[in-house]
Motif scaffolding. Structure first.
Motif, PDB file in Angstrom:
ATOM      1  N   VAL A  67     -19.453 -49.206 -11.280  1.00  0.00           N
ATOM      2  CA  VAL A  67     -19.027 -49.272 -12.676  1.00  0.00           C
ATOM      3  C   VAL A  67     -20.190 -49.857 -13.473  1.00  0.00           C
ATOM      4  CG1 VAL A  67     -17.431 -50.291 -14.323  1.00  0.00           C
ATOM      5  CG2 VAL A  67     -16.598 -49.567 -12.087  1.00  0.00           C
ATOM      6  N   ALA A  68     -20.741 -49.075 -14.388  1.00  0.00           N
ATOM      7  CA  ALA A  68     -21.890 -49.515 -15.183  1.00  0.00           C
ATOM      8  C   ALA A  68     -21.591 -49.308 -16.659  1.00  0.00           C
ATOM      9  CB  ALA A  68     -23.142 -48.750 -14.777  1.00  0.00           C
ATOM     10  N   ASP A  69     -22.232 -50.122 -17.500  1.00  0.00           N
ATOM     11  CA  ASP A  69     -21.910 -50.031 -18.923  1.00  0.00           C
ATOM     12  C   ASP A  69     -23.017 -49.487 -19.808  1.00  0.00           C
ATOM     13  OD1 ASP A  69     -23.531 -52.241 -18.769  1.00  0.00           O
ATOM     14  OD2 ASP A  69     -22.214 -53.578 -19.888  1.00  0.00           O
ATOM     15  N   ASP A  70     -24.286 -49.630 -19.432  1.00  0.00           N
ATOM     16  CA  ASP A  70     -25.337 -49.215 -20.360  1.00  0.00           C
ATOM     17  C   ASP A  70     -26.632 -48.971 -19.601  1.00  0.00           C
ATOM     18  OD1 ASP A  70     -27.016 -48.698 -22.448  1.00  0.00           O
ATOM     19  OD2 ASP A  70     -26.955 -50.702 -23.323  1.00  0.00           O
ATOM     20  N   PHE A  71     -26.923 -47.694 -19.316  1.00  0.00           N
ATOM     21  CA  PHE A  71     -28.142 -47.380 -18.577  1.00  0.00           C
ATOM     22  C   PHE A  71     -29.380 -47.471 -19.454  1.00  0.00           C
ATOM     23  CE2 PHE A  71     -25.021 -45.496 -15.705  1.00  0.00           C
ATOM     24  CZ  PHE A  71     -25.478 -46.030 -14.501  1.00  0.00           C
ATOM     25  N   ALA A  72     -29.221 -47.637 -20.753  1.00  0.00           N
ATOM     26  CA  ALA A  72     -30.371 -47.923 -21.604  1.00  0.00           C
ATOM     27  C   ALA A  72     -30.890 -49.327 -21.349  1.00  0.00           C
ATOM     28  CB  ALA A  72     -30.000 -47.760 -23.077  1.00  0.00           C
ATOM     29  N   ASP A  73     -30.040 -50.189 -20.788  1.00  0.00           N
ATOM     30  CA  ASP A  73     -30.444 -51.535 -20.390  1.00  0.00           C
ATOM     31  C   ASP A  73     -31.232 -51.405 -19.089  1.00  0.00           C
ATOM     32  OD1 ASP A  73     -30.607 -54.096 -19.279  1.00  0.00           O
ATOM     33  OD2 ASP A  73     -28.672 -54.713 -20.093  1.00  0.00           O
ATOM     34  N   LEU A  74     -32.535 -51.684 -19.150  1.00  0.00           N
ATOM     35  CA  LEU A  74     -33.384 -51.474 -17.977  1.00  0.00           C
ATOM     36  C   LEU A  74     -32.992 -52.364 -16.804  1.00  0.00           C
ATOM     37  CD1 LEU A  74     -36.867 -51.054 -19.695  1.00  0.00           C
ATOM     38  CD2 LEU A  74     -35.312 -49.283 -18.861  1.00  0.00           C
ATOM     39  N   VAL A  99     -18.958 -46.857 -18.339  1.00  0.00           N
ATOM     40  CA  VAL A  99     -18.090 -47.321 -19.420  1.00  0.00           C
ATOM     41  C   VAL A  99     -18.827 -47.105 -20.737  1.00  0.00           C
ATOM     42  CG1 VAL A  99     -16.893 -49.301 -20.398  1.00  0.00           C
ATOM     43  CG2 VAL A  99     -17.053 -49.057 -17.923  1.00  0.00           C
ATOM     44  N   HIS A 100     -18.188 -46.414 -21.664  1.00  0.00           N
ATOM     45  CA  HIS A 100     -18.791 -46.178 -22.978  1.00  0.00           C
ATOM     46  C   HIS A 100     -17.677 -46.042 -24.003  1.00  0.00           C
ATOM     47  CE1 HIS A 100     -17.757 -41.935 -22.281  1.00  0.00           C
ATOM     48  NE2 HIS A 100     -18.314 -42.069 -21.087  1.00  0.00           N
ATOM     49  N   ALA A 101     -18.016 -45.535 -25.172  1.00  0.00           N
ATOM     50  CA  ALA A 101     -17.049 -45.530 -26.269  1.00  0.00           C
ATOM     51  C   ALA A 101     -15.761 -44.798 -25.926  1.00  0.00           C
ATOM     52  CB  ALA A 101     -17.694 -44.906 -27.512  1.00  0.00           C
ATOM     53  N   GLY A 102     -15.857 -43.731 -25.124  1.00  0.00           N
ATOM     54  CA  GLY A 102     -14.662 -42.961 -24.810  1.00  0.00           C
ATOM     55  C   GLY A 102     -14.011 -43.296 -23.491  1.00  0.00           C
ATOM     56  N   VAL A 103     -14.602 -44.195 -22.727  1.00  0.00           N
ATOM     57  CA  VAL A 103     -14.079 -44.546 -21.399  1.00  0.00           C
ATOM     58  C   VAL A 103     -14.058 -46.061 -21.264  1.00  0.00           C
ATOM     59  CG1 VAL A 103     -14.415 -44.367 -18.910  1.00  0.00           C
ATOM     60  CG2 VAL A 103     -14.974 -42.424 -20.375  1.00  0.00           C
ATOM     61  N   VAL A 109     -12.663 -47.485 -13.561  1.00  0.00           N
ATOM     62  CA  VAL A 109     -12.272 -47.888 -12.215  1.00  0.00           C
ATOM     63  C   VAL A 109     -11.299 -46.883 -11.614  1.00  0.00           C
ATOM     64  CG1 VAL A 109     -11.080 -49.644 -10.845  1.00  0.00           C
ATOM     65  CG2 VAL A 109     -12.707 -50.335 -12.628  1.00  0.00           C
ATOM     66  N   ARG A 110     -10.345 -46.419 -12.407  1.00  0.00           N
ATOM     67  CA  ARG A 110      -9.359 -45.460 -11.901  1.00  0.00           C
ATOM     68  C   ARG A 110     -10.038 -44.179 -11.407  1.00  0.00           C
ATOM     69  NH1 ARG A 110      -6.503 -45.102 -16.057  1.00  0.00           N
ATOM     70  NH2 ARG A 110      -7.164 -43.068 -16.841  1.00  0.00           N
ATOM     71  N   LYS A 111     -11.062 -43.721 -12.116  1.00  0.00           N
ATOM     72  CA  LYS A 111     -11.783 -42.528 -11.683  1.00  0.00           C
ATOM     73  C   LYS A 111     -12.378 -42.720 -10.289  1.00  0.00           C
ATOM     74  CE  LYS A 111     -11.411 -39.748 -15.255  1.00  0.00           C
ATOM     75  NZ  LYS A 111     -10.723 -38.437 -15.137  1.00  0.00           N
ATOM     76  N   LEU A 112     -12.921 -43.901 -10.051  1.00  0.00           N
ATOM     77  CA  LEU A 112     -13.491 -44.177  -8.730  1.00  0.00           C
ATOM     78  C   LEU A 112     -12.403 -44.213  -7.662  1.00  0.00           C
ATOM     79  CD1 LEU A 112     -16.086 -46.937  -9.695  1.00  0.00           C
ATOM     80  CD2 LEU A 112     -16.522 -44.511  -9.254  1.00  0.00           C
ATOM     81  N   LEU A 113     -11.277 -44.818  -7.979  1.00  0.00           N
ATOM     82  CA  LEU A 113     -10.178 -44.884  -7.015  1.00  0.00           C
ATOM     83  C   LEU A 113      -9.650 -43.490  -6.682  1.00  0.00           C
ATOM     84  CD1 LEU A 113      -8.210 -47.959  -8.428  1.00  0.00           C
ATOM     85  CD2 LEU A 113      -9.830 -47.918  -6.519  1.00  0.00           C
ATOM     86  N   GLU A 114      -9.650 -42.609  -7.655  1.00  0.00           N
ATOM     87  CA  GLU A 114      -9.203 -41.236  -7.409  1.00  0.00           C
ATOM     88  C   GLU A 114     -10.071 -40.535  -6.373  1.00  0.00           C
ATOM     89  OE1 GLU A 114      -9.198 -39.343 -11.194  1.00  0.00           O
ATOM     90  OE2 GLU A 114      -7.389 -40.377 -11.913  1.00  0.00           O
ATOM     91  N   TYR A 115     -11.337 -40.918  -6.307  1.00  0.00           N
ATOM     92  CA  TYR A 115     -12.246 -40.324  -5.336  1.00  0.00           C
ATOM     93  C   TYR A 115     -12.284 -41.100  -4.022  1.00  0.00           C
ATOM     94  CZ  TYR A 115     -14.055 -36.914  -8.647  1.00  0.00           C
ATOM     95  OH  TYR A 115     -14.171 -35.853  -9.510  1.00  0.00           O
ATOM     96  N   ARG A 116     -11.363 -42.046  -3.868  1.00  0.00           N
ATOM     97  CA  ARG A 116     -11.186 -42.795  -2.618  1.00  0.00           C
ATOM     98  C   ARG A 116     -12.468 -43.518  -2.196  1.00  0.00           C
ATOM     99  NH1 ARG A 116      -6.846 -41.162  -4.064  1.00  0.00           N
ATOM    100  NH2 ARG A 116      -5.093 -40.563  -2.720  1.00  0.00           N
TER     101      ARG A 116
END
Length: 334
Positions: A67-74, A99-103, A109-116
């Motif tokens: 779970v990451a929030d900002d890949f512009a952050d080096l 995680v961004h404006a629409g997520v 986290v739920r998306k990751l759990l869906e992929y087990r």
């Protein structure tokens, strides 16, 4: 078009159940000649196993989620890349949910759990005060976090950022500076408070003041560092040294100092924080406190895989920081 297990079975002249057992590595289920025929069919067709289907059957995917929030952050991007490589070296793929404006955090986290996924790494510093993130993480899967998680209960990995501030202050005092300012990140962030406390404690011990006008808040960006420098020197032109809370802002600081006609580092020294890849190529090359983002990412992945394997891991894991002295600091001449 993906080649299916049924395609392999048809080519080899066996049932798809038999083909699946052989391709999953089970021994003794068919004769040697049939096994060779199945393996040859898979190779000829370019068959790639369906990891998602395996995960659904086994309730395990040999995959870690991130779970990451900002890949512009080096800092975040270095951590995630190093963690991904370290996980791969131990047989785990990495699935990233941003995680961004629409997520929001819960959705990510739920998306990751869906992929087990078998466990989750968190690299979302801006979410350190988000109670939802802590709630959806605790008690579900093994988790290791690069940042503090609201409510605790999640093992963390990072560095002692009070030491970061301490090293910067000791270096500037050792050069003879007494009129020192600092440009911080957002005051709401825990790391900013910790670094500032470490920095201020050393100055206090040396009877060197750090009045409010010499503490300027910015936003981690080039532009923020540039603007904060002008505000700092407008409030107190006598400042001879600046501790900047990240190297990205330090780029803006150097530009602002150049615009004001100051000779660097003689008239104003600058210490950054992070030791990003460009730090040694600035003019002048930047003195900075090195934060081991790559090593932290690698260690985080190792800890998570250990935890997935049932091993106990420490609740707090700290890697050392170090001062890297370059040409942006010197004794003051004013």
């Amino acid at each position: 078009m993906y080649v299916s297990l049924r395609d392999v079975a048809a080519r080899a002249g066996v049932s798809f159940q038999t083909a699946g057992k052989v391709l999953n590595g089970r021994s003794g289920v068919v004769s040697a000649s049939t096994r060779e025929r199945i393996l040859k069919a898979a190779a000829d067709l370019g068959y790639v196993p369906n990891a998602m289907a395996r995960g659904l059957v086994r309730q395990s995917s040999v995959t870690v989620g991130v779970v990451a929030d900002d890949f512009a952050d080096l800092a975040v991007s270095q951590f995630v890349l190093a963690a991904q490589r370290a996980a791969a070296s131990r047989g785990h793929a990495a699935l990233i949910s941003s995680v961004h404006a629409g997520v929001d955090a819960a959705t990510a986290v739920r998306k990751l759990l869906e992929y087990r996924v078998d466990g989750i790494l968190v690299a979302a510093p801006t979410l350190e005060d988000d109670p939802v993130l802590g709630e959806v993480l605790r008690g579900r899967l093994p988790v290791v976090s690069f940042n503090r998680v609201h409510g605790g209960g999640i093992p963390t990995i990072g560095s002692d950022h009070a030491v970061t501030g301490t090293l910067a202050a000791e270096h500037l005092l050792g050069l003879g500076h007494r009129r020192i300012g600092t440009i911080t990140g957002p005051q709401s962030r825990q790391v900013v408070g910790t670094r500032t406390r470490g920095f201020r404690a050393v100055l206090d011990a040396a009877d060197v003041p750090l009045p409010d006008q010499r503490v300027v808040e910015a936003d981690w960006t080039y532009e923020g560092g540039w603007s904060a420098t002008h505000r700092l020197l407008d409030a107190d032109p006598s400042v001879t040294a600046v501790f900047v809370h990240n190297d990205t802002m330090a780029v803006g600081v150097l530009k602002a100092l150049h615009e004001r006609g100051l000779d660097l580092p003689a008239e104003c020294s600058v210490v950054g924080c992070d030791d990003l890849s460009f730090a040694g190529y600035l003019v002048p090359p930047l003195t900075t406190v090195r934060i081991p983002f790559q090593e932290t990412g690698e260690r985080a992945a190792q800890l998570l895989v250990d935890r997935i394997g049932g091993k106990a891991i420490p609740s707090r894991n700290l890697l050392p920081v170090e001062l890297v002295v370059r040409e942006s600091t010197s004794p003051p001449n004013r």
